[in-house]
Write a protein that holds these residues in place. Structure first.
Motif, PDB file in Angstrom:
ATOM      1  N   GLN B  89       0.861  -1.166   0.000  1.00  0.00           N
ATOM      2  CA  GLN B  89       0.000   0.000   0.000  1.00  0.00           C
ATOM      3  C   GLN B  89       0.905   1.226   0.000  1.00  0.00           C
ATOM      4  O   GLN B  89       1.940   1.222   0.657  1.00  0.00           O
ATOM      5  CB  GLN B  89      -0.870   0.026   1.266  1.00  0.00           C
ATOM      6  CG  GLN B  89      -1.786  -1.169   1.429  1.00  0.00           C
ATOM      7  CD  GLN B  89      -3.045  -1.076   0.564  1.00  0.00           C
ATOM      8  OE1 GLN B  89      -3.427   0.008   0.128  1.00  0.00           O
ATOM      9  NE2 GLN B  89      -3.657  -2.219   0.309  1.00  0.00           N
ATOM     10  N   ARG B  96      -5.343   6.051   4.725  1.00  0.00           N
ATOM     11  CA  ARG B  96      -6.121   5.255   3.769  1.00  0.00           C
ATOM     12  C   ARG B  96      -7.606   5.234   4.139  1.00  0.00           C
ATOM     13  O   ARG B  96      -8.469   5.274   3.268  1.00  0.00           O
ATOM     14  CB  ARG B  96      -5.544   3.841   3.706  1.00  0.00           C
ATOM     15  CG  ARG B  96      -5.516   3.272   2.307  1.00  0.00           C
ATOM     16  CD  ARG B  96      -4.591   2.082   2.161  1.00  0.00           C
ATOM     17  NE  ARG B  96      -4.840   1.036   3.100  1.00  0.00           N
ATOM     18  CZ  ARG B  96      -3.926   0.605   3.984  1.00  0.00           C
ATOM     19  NH1 ARG B  96      -2.723   1.141   4.011  1.00  0.00           N
ATOM     20  NH2 ARG B  96      -4.221  -0.352   4.827  1.00  0.00           N
ATOM     21  N   GLY B 100     -10.454   6.555   1.720  1.00  0.00           N
ATOM     22  CA  GLY B 100     -11.378   5.522   1.263  1.00  0.00           C
ATOM     23  C   GLY B 100     -10.690   4.459   0.432  1.00  0.00           C
ATOM     24  O   GLY B 100     -11.331   3.754  -0.341  1.00  0.00           O
ATOM     25  N   GLY B 101      -9.370   4.329   0.565  1.00  0.00           N
ATOM     26  CA  GLY B 101      -8.629   3.309  -0.171  1.00  0.00           C
ATOM     27  C   GLY B 101      -7.255   3.847  -0.499  1.00  0.00           C
ATOM     28  O   GLY B 101      -6.864   4.911   0.000  1.00  0.00           O
ATOM     29  N   ASP B 102      -6.522   3.094  -1.312  1.00  0.00           N
ATOM     30  CA  ASP B 102      -5.170   3.550  -1.657  1.00  0.00           C
ATOM     31  C   ASP B 102      -5.240   4.539  -2.832  1.00  0.00           C
ATOM     32  O   ASP B 102      -6.307   4.871  -3.343  1.00  0.00           O
ATOM     33  CB  ASP B 102      -4.283   2.344  -1.983  1.00  0.00           C
ATOM     34  CG  ASP B 102      -2.801   2.647  -1.743  1.00  0.00           C
ATOM     35  OD1 ASP B 102      -2.494   3.626  -1.033  1.00  0.00           O
ATOM     36  OD2 ASP B 102      -1.954   1.912  -2.279  1.00  0.00           O
ATOM     37  N   ASN B 104      -4.666   4.442  -5.985  1.00  0.00           N
ATOM     38  CA  ASN B 104      -5.237   4.106  -7.296  1.00  0.00           C
ATOM     39  C   ASN B 104      -6.749   4.333  -7.370  1.00  0.00           C
ATOM     40  O   ASN B 104      -7.312   4.407  -8.450  1.00  0.00           O
ATOM     41  CB  ASN B 104      -4.874   2.665  -7.705  1.00  0.00           C
ATOM     42  CG  ASN B 104      -5.109   1.681  -6.565  1.00  0.00           C
ATOM     43  OD1 ASN B 104      -5.887   1.970  -5.648  1.00  0.00           O
ATOM     44  ND2 ASN B 104      -4.447   0.532  -6.615  1.00  0.00           N
ATOM     45  N   GLY B 105      -7.411   4.451  -6.193  1.00  0.00           N
ATOM     46  CA  GLY B 105      -8.853   4.695  -6.225  1.00  0.00           C
ATOM     47  C   GLY B 105      -9.239   6.172  -6.122  1.00  0.00           C
ATOM     48  O   GLY B 105     -10.418   6.506  -6.126  1.00  0.00           O
ATOM     49  N   VAL B 106      -8.247   7.057  -6.019  1.00  0.00           N
ATOM     50  CA  VAL B 106      -8.548   8.475  -5.775  1.00  0.00           C
ATOM     51  C   VAL B 106      -9.175   9.127  -7.013  1.00  0.00           C
ATOM     52  O   VAL B 106      -8.691   8.960  -8.129  1.00  0.00           O
ATOM     53  CB  VAL B 106      -7.249   9.233  -5.392  1.00  0.00           C
ATOM     54  CG1 VAL B 106      -7.496  10.738  -5.377  1.00  0.00           C
ATOM     55  CG2 VAL B 106      -6.742   8.759  -4.041  1.00  0.00           C
ATOM     56  N   ARG B 107     -10.273   9.849  -6.784  1.00  0.00           N
ATOM     57  CA  ARG B 107     -10.879  10.616  -7.880  1.00  0.00           C
ATOM     58  C   ARG B 107     -10.414  12.061  -7.759  1.00  0.00           C
ATOM     59  O   ARG B 107     -10.963  12.845  -6.999  1.00  0.00           O
ATOM     60  CB  ARG B 107     -12.399  10.518  -7.801  1.00  0.00           C
ATOM     61  CG  ARG B 107     -12.869   9.060  -7.981  1.00  0.00           C
ATOM     62  CD  ARG B 107     -14.341   8.924  -7.764  1.00  0.00           C
ATOM     63  NE  ARG B 107     -15.102   9.540  -8.855  1.00  0.00           N
ATOM     64  CZ  ARG B 107     -16.429   9.481  -8.928  1.00  0.00           C
ATOM     65  NH1 ARG B 107     -17.108   8.866  -7.982  1.00  0.00           N
ATOM     66  NH2 ARG B 107     -17.066  10.058  -9.934  1.00  0.00           N
ATOM     67  N   TRP B 108      -9.388  12.359  -8.536  1.00  0.00           N
ATOM     68  CA  TRP B 108      -8.733  13.668  -8.440  1.00  0.00           C
ATOM     69  C   TRP B 108      -9.607  14.752  -9.038  1.00  0.00           C
ATOM     70  O   TRP B 108     -10.302  14.519 -10.013  1.00  0.00           O
ATOM     71  CB  TRP B 108      -7.379  13.634  -9.153  1.00  0.00           C
ATOM     72  CG  TRP B 108      -6.377  12.719  -8.514  1.00  0.00           C
ATOM     73  CD1 TRP B 108      -6.049  11.461  -8.920  1.00  0.00           C
ATOM     74  CD2 TRP B 108      -5.596  12.984  -7.355  1.00  0.00           C
ATOM     75  NE1 TRP B 108      -5.110  10.923  -8.081  1.00  0.00           N
ATOM     76  CE2 TRP B 108      -4.800  11.832  -7.119  1.00  0.00           C
ATOM     77  CE3 TRP B 108      -5.479  14.069  -6.492  1.00  0.00           C
ATOM     78  CZ2 TRP B 108      -3.910  11.748  -6.046  1.00  0.00           C
ATOM     79  CZ3 TRP B 108      -4.588  13.985  -5.434  1.00  0.00           C
ATOM     80  CH2 TRP B 108      -3.819  12.833  -5.219  1.00  0.00           C
TER      81      TRP B 108
END
Lengths: 189, 215
Positions: B89, B96, B100-102, B104-108
């Motif tokens: 991670q 995290r 809401g996660g690592d 790769n899940g980020v909505r920039w």
């Protein structure tokens, strides 16, 4: 009597807490309760929140009972571990905020380089030594520390209450902690 | 590589005392996950709390309290919570959970000039917490802040003047410091940034000129 001679009293508190963790020793727990319950209640009543200090004390002691098996004496004295449980419950009750904490089992966690044996010898586990170091602080530094630990006051709230610039509050906290670290010997200085 | 830029003592002490608000505490706890040195200092600050608890003047405990607690004790200790997590991670806990996660899940959300951010929600209204992604070689955008700012590097690195900040390093800047962090050229830099919440002006004219005046 509050001062602990050379951490002996606290050493026995640590033994008692380990016994509760090992075998749910109810007599050991009662001795811990008789010592810590009034102190935790005094701590809770200083936060200035609306929750009942008695109720928060009881929650803390029930949590101590439930979590005792997780207590690791190499990480600190019993009073340190119990303080951290009380502190977290107080944040929860008075501020309704989460207290973010690291997780030692997390894959991204960077572990200690020092072997556990060295950590086990750390001088800050000697609660009597920490208490004596606290007594040696200049009054203005001790006041700022007490307002942080007991009254849950942010740095800016302390600055406003004492009518000091924020920078002065920060520097008193740094000076106090620097002196404590040197006296306690938590790390070479 | 180990951390070079550490937490200031006032932050560590306030965090241990339980007096640091949630926004700043996220940066402190995330740094602690990456920095064994600061964890040792934090353990001393916790021990100060323990000694202060020992030192409190206390009346003798009441039997009534003991009976009440005794009645609430159940046998069988609380099982240690373990949630198996896929490794590796990039974001350490507790960050995290907040994201809401690592990564790769980020909505920039775009900030312009290739930079982007993710605002992180907390119950703490006095701070603003976000992830910033700065393209390699580019400066941090819209950089004015009225109070303190903590910037913790998570991936890549940035340069501020002659100083390089890499993963785990924390920059602690106050309002008096004029600074211009620039991502180093090798890779994008992702940081956690915590600032005092910006002042909100009611007038739209003031809001309009605020970025120009830098207030």
């Amino acid at each position: 009597m509050t001062a602990l001679p050379d951490g002996q009293a606290d050493k026995s508190m640590t033994e008692l807490l380990l016994a509760v963790g090992r075998s749910q020793d109810i007599d050991a727990f009662e001795t811990l309760f008789r010592y810590y319950a009034p102190r935790i209640k005094a701590y809770m009543s200083r936060g200035g929140g609306s929750a009942s200090a008695e109720e928060l004390m009881q929650e803390t002691m029930v949590a101590v009972w439930k979590k005792a098996a997780l207590y690791d004496a190499s990480k600190g004295a019993a009073s340190t571990w119990i303080f951290s449980i009380a502190r977290n419950l107080r944040i929860d009750a008075y501020r309704r905020e989460r207290r973010p904490e690291f997780d030692p089992n997390d894959p991204a966690f960077v572990p200690d380089e020092a072997p556990a044996a060295d950590v086990a010898m750390a001088a800050f586990q000697d609660a009597g030594r920490v208490q004596r170091a606290l007594l040696s602080l200049p009054a203005d530094q001790a006041t700022v520390l007490k307002m942080s630990y007991f009254e849950d006051q942010s740095q800016s709230a302390i600055a406003a209450a004492l009518d000091l610039p924020l920078g002065t509050v920060k520097s008193r906290m740094r000076l106090a902690f620097d002196k404590l670290r040197t006296l306690i010997g938590g790390e070479p200085s | 590589m180990s951390v070079i830029h550490h937490l200031n003592d006032d932050l560590l002490v306030s965090y241990a005392a339980g007096a640091l608000s949630e926004g700043w505490s996220i940066a402190v706890a995330t740094h602690l996950a990456l920095c064994p040195d600061c964890r040792r200092r934090a353990a001393v600050a916790d021990a100060v709390g323990g000694a202060m608890l020992d030192d409190l003047d206390a009346a003798p405990s009441e039997d009534r309290s003991w009976q009440a607690v005794r009645a609430r004790l159940t046998s069988g200790s609380e099982p240690e919570k373990s949630h198996p997590v896929a490794s590796p991670q990039t974001l350490p806990q507790p960050l995290r959970d907040y994201v809401g996660g690592d990564l790769n899940g980020v909505r920039w959300q775009a900030l312009g000039k290739g930079a982007s951010q993710l605002r992180i929600k907390t119950a703490d209204r006095a701070t603003q917490v976000r992830l910033l992604r700065i393209p390699a070689g580019k400066p941090v955008p819209e950089h004015t802040h009225g109070g303190r700012e903590l910037t913790l590097v998570l991936t890549g690195s940035f340069r501020d003047g002659d100083t390089i900040f890499a993963r785990g390093d924390i920059e602690d800047a106050d309002a008096s410091l004029t600074h211009q962090p620039i991502a180093t050229p090798e890779a994008d830099c992702i940081c956690l940034a915590v600032t005092d919440a910006p002042l909100r002006f009611s007038s739209w004219i003031v809001r309009l000129v605020q970025p120009i005046l830098g207030i």
